[in-house]
Each structure stands twice: as C-alpha cells, then as structure tokens.
Design an enzyme around this catalytic site. Structure first.
Site, mmCIF file in Angstrom:
data_model
loop_
_atom_site.group_PDB
_atom_site.id
_atom_site.type_symbol
_atom_site.label_atom_id
_atom_site.label_comp_id
_atom_site.label_asym_id
_atom_site.label_seq_id
_atom_site.Cartn_x
_atom_site.Cartn_y
_atom_site.Cartn_z
ATOM 1 C CD GLU A 106 -13.684 -15.440 -13.141
ATOM 2 O OE1 GLU A 106 -14.001 -15.426 -12.100
ATOM 3 O OE2 GLU A 106 -14.083 -16.071 -13.986
ATOM 4 C CE1 TYR A 118 -2.110 -15.272 -9.530
ATOM 5 C CE2 TYR A 118 -3.603 -13.476 -9.533
ATOM 6 C CZ TYR A 118 -3.455 -14.751 -9.094
ATOM 7 O OH TYR A 118 -4.268 -15.164 -7.961
HETATM 8 C C1 LIG Z 1 -1.734 -12.327 -3.562
HETATM 9 C C2 LIG Z 1 -0.992 -13.206 -2.566
HETATM 10 C C3 LIG Z 1 -1.630 -14.625 -2.603
HETATM 11 C C4 LIG Z 1 0.352 -13.112 -2.755
HETATM 12 O O1 LIG Z 1 1.041 -13.961 -1.987
HETATM 13 P P1 LIG Z 1 2.318 -13.802 -1.232
HETATM 14 O O2 LIG Z 1 3.003 -14.987 -0.603
HETATM 15 O O3 LIG Z 1 2.464 -12.595 -0.464
HETATM 16 O O4 LIG Z 1 3.181 -13.498 -2.786
HETATM 17 P P2 LIG Z 1 4.899 -13.603 -2.904
HETATM 18 O O5 LIG Z 1 5.639 -13.254 -1.887
HETATM 19 O O6 LIG Z 1 5.087 -14.967 -3.508
HETATM 20 O O7 LIG Z 1 5.113 -12.266 -4.041
HETATM 21 C C5 LIG Z 1 5.642 -12.691 -5.604
HETATM 22 C C6 LIG Z 1 5.476 -11.432 -6.238
HETATM 23 O O8 LIG Z 1 4.225 -11.041 -6.272
HETATM 24 C C7 LIG Z 1 4.231 -9.597 -6.341
HETATM 25 N N1 LIG Z 1 3.345 -9.150 -5.129
HETATM 26 C C8 LIG Z 1 2.904 -9.910 -4.333
HETATM 27 N N2 LIG Z 1 2.341 -9.235 -3.262
HETATM 28 C C9 LIG Z 1 2.426 -7.968 -3.633
HETATM 29 C C10 LIG Z 1 2.037 -6.794 -3.101
HETATM 30 N N3 LIG Z 1 1.276 -6.706 -1.747
HETATM 31 N N4 LIG Z 1 2.302 -5.606 -3.785
HETATM 32 C C11 LIG Z 1 3.038 -5.721 -4.885
HETATM 33 N N5 LIG Z 1 3.397 -6.842 -5.512
HETATM 34 C C12 LIG Z 1 3.089 -7.853 -4.759
HETATM 35 C C13 LIG Z 1 5.489 -9.175 -6.355
HETATM 36 O O9 LIG Z 1 5.960 -9.168 -7.591
HETATM 37 C C14 LIG Z 1 6.449 -10.390 -5.696
HETATM 38 O O10 LIG Z 1 7.581 -10.404 -6.116
HETATM 39 P P3 LIG Z 1 8.691 -9.691 -5.193
HETATM 40 O O11 LIG Z 1 8.448 -9.757 -3.653
HETATM 41 O O12 LIG Z 1 10.087 -10.105 -5.540
HETATM 42 O O13 LIG Z 1 8.580 -8.077 -5.510
HETATM 43 C C15 LIG Z 1 -1.422 -12.640 -1.071
HETATM 44 O O14 LIG Z 1 -1.266 -11.327 -1.068
HETATM 45 C C16 LIG Z 1 -2.797 -13.127 -0.459
HETATM 46 O O15 LIG Z 1 -3.094 -14.078 -0.066
HETATM 47 N N6 LIG Z 1 -3.580 -12.100 -0.828
HETATM 48 C C17 LIG Z 1 -5.144 -12.095 -0.287
HETATM 49 C C18 LIG Z 1 -5.848 -13.114 -1.356
HETATM 50 C C19 LIG Z 1 -5.547 -12.892 -2.653
HETATM 51 O O16 LIG Z 1 -5.707 -11.785 -3.185
HETATM 52 N N7 LIG Z 1 -5.535 -13.908 -3.512
HETATM 53 C C20 LIG Z 1 -5.468 -13.644 -4.897
HETATM 54 C C21 LIG Z 1 -6.790 -13.998 -5.294
HETATM 55 S S1 LIG Z 1 -6.758 -13.667 -7.224
#
Ligand SMILES: CC(C)(COP(=O)(O)OP(=O)(O)OC[C@H]1O[C@@H](n2cnc3c(N)ncnc32)[C@H](O)[C@@H]1OP(=O)(O)O)[C@@H](O)C(=O)NCCC(=O)NCCS
Length: 154
Positions: A106, A118
């Site tokens: 979710e 995702y």
């Molecule tokens: C969501 C979250 C876990 C992503 O973690 P991350 O380590 O920054 O993600 P990654 O660097 O592995 O990103 C992988 C892909 O996801 C997508 N992505 C991740 N963050 C993004 C952003 N802020 N905006 C757009 N795309 C994004 C992109 O497709 C990215 O690939 P790319 O960098 O080659 O374009 C992080 O932003 C976070 O901790 N957010 C707050 C908590 C949260 O929302 N958790 C998920 C709850 S369901």
C-alpha cells in the site's frame, strides 16, 4: 555505491527507527520494529548498508505464497542512488526463494517517488482505499505484482 544488504538485528532498531521518523508522517513506534524482529514469525526485516551506515530499511511479511511489503524507507542522505530498489529487490528475491509467488503493498496516493519505484518493478494498481490515512485523509493505493519472476535487469 558499495552497498551490502543483510537481515536487520535488534542493534539496528534505533537507527532504523530514526530513518522511519525522517521518512514518514506516521512513523512506527520503535517497539514495532522490535516486535517484527522478535515476535512476528511472518516478518522478514532487512537493512541496506553503505559501509557501516544503515542507508535503508525494509520490513516484509511472508504469508504462505504472498509477500507484503510492510514498510520501506531510504535515509534522505542516500535517496535516488539505487538503494531502495536494490533493497526491495533483495527482499523480494529472498521471499521468492521462500515460496512467495506474488507481492502486495500500500502506498499513499501522493507518494510519486514510491509509486515510480514500484511501477519500475512491475507493480500495478489493484485498488484504492479512499481516505485511508487518518492524518490527512489521503487515499491508499493498493499495488500488486502477480509474477515474482523479477530480476536485477528490471
Ligand atoms: C520511496 C523511497 C524508498 C525510494 O528510495 P530510493 O533509495 O531513493 O530509490 P532508488 O534510488 O532505488 O530509486 C529507484 C527508482 O525509483 C523511482 N524513484 C525513486 N524515488 C523517486 C522520486 N523521488 N521521484 C521519481 N522517481 C523516483 C525511480 O524510477 C528510480 O529509478 P531512477 O533513479 O533510475 O530513475 C524513498 O524515497 C523514501 O524512503 N521515501 C520516504 C518513505 C517512503 O515513501 N517509502 C515508501 C512507502 S510505500
């Protein structure tokens, strides 16, 4: 980045909780992570480390053949460096090795970064729970991945 991924330990919990607070408007209480580690038999808790530092955390529930991503967060210092996707991939591949065939999660409707992550790995929107999150009445998007035959090449 020199990243390593391993199962979470009780010693990790204060840092994991700090990442949770930095990442969510409704963080879990610290005791919830301890519960997941010590009392929840379906829980699989993971961390990703950059050197000695915990860069991200993930909790997955494995229920028969279903993997449910309960929480995932990357520390703000390490975002957009591939940490979240590598941690999620490792956790899902491990769940698949334990018998998971599909995955669920979710996510808040306004969480565009997480939704993009995702979707990159094949999750599709399966439904919406209107006003699910009580702190701001935001909708929850239910997503699933029907075939866990993912690979690092995704
Ligand atoms: C969501 C979250 C876990 C992503 O973690 P991350 O380590 O920054 O993600 P990654 O660097 O592995 O990103 C992988 C892909 O996801 C997508 N992505 C991740 N963050 C993004 C952003 N802020 N905006 C757009 N795309 C994004 C992109 O497709 C990215 O690939 P790319 O960098 O080659 O374009 C992080 O932003 C976070 O901790 N957010 C707050 C908590 C949260 O929302 N958790 C998920 C709850 S369901």
């Amino acid at each position: 980045m020199n990243l390593s991924i391993r199962r979470m330990t009780l010693e990790d919990v204060p840092t994991v909780h700090a990442i949770d607070i930095l990442s969510f408007s409704l963080p879990w209480p610290e005791r919830s992570f301890r519960f997941e580690l010590t009392e929840n038999p379906v829980s699989r808790c993971w961390v990703a480390l950059s050197g000695e530092r915990i860069a991200a955390m993930l909790v997955l529930w494995l229920i028969v053949d279903e993997a449910h991503i309960a929480t995932l967060a990357t520390h703000p210092d390490f975002r957009r460096q591939g940490v979240g996707e590598r941690l999620m991939l490792a956790a899902l591949l491990s769940a698949r090795a334990e018998g998971a065939e599909r995955a669920f999660l979710e996510v808040r409707a306004g969480n565009s970064g997480a939704l993009a992550l995702y979707k990159k790995y094949g999750f599709v929107v399966a439904g919406i729970r209107p006003r699910y999150y009580q702190n701001n009445n935001e909708d929850a998007i239910l997503m699933n991945l029907d075939d866990l035959n993912i690979s690092e090449a995704a």
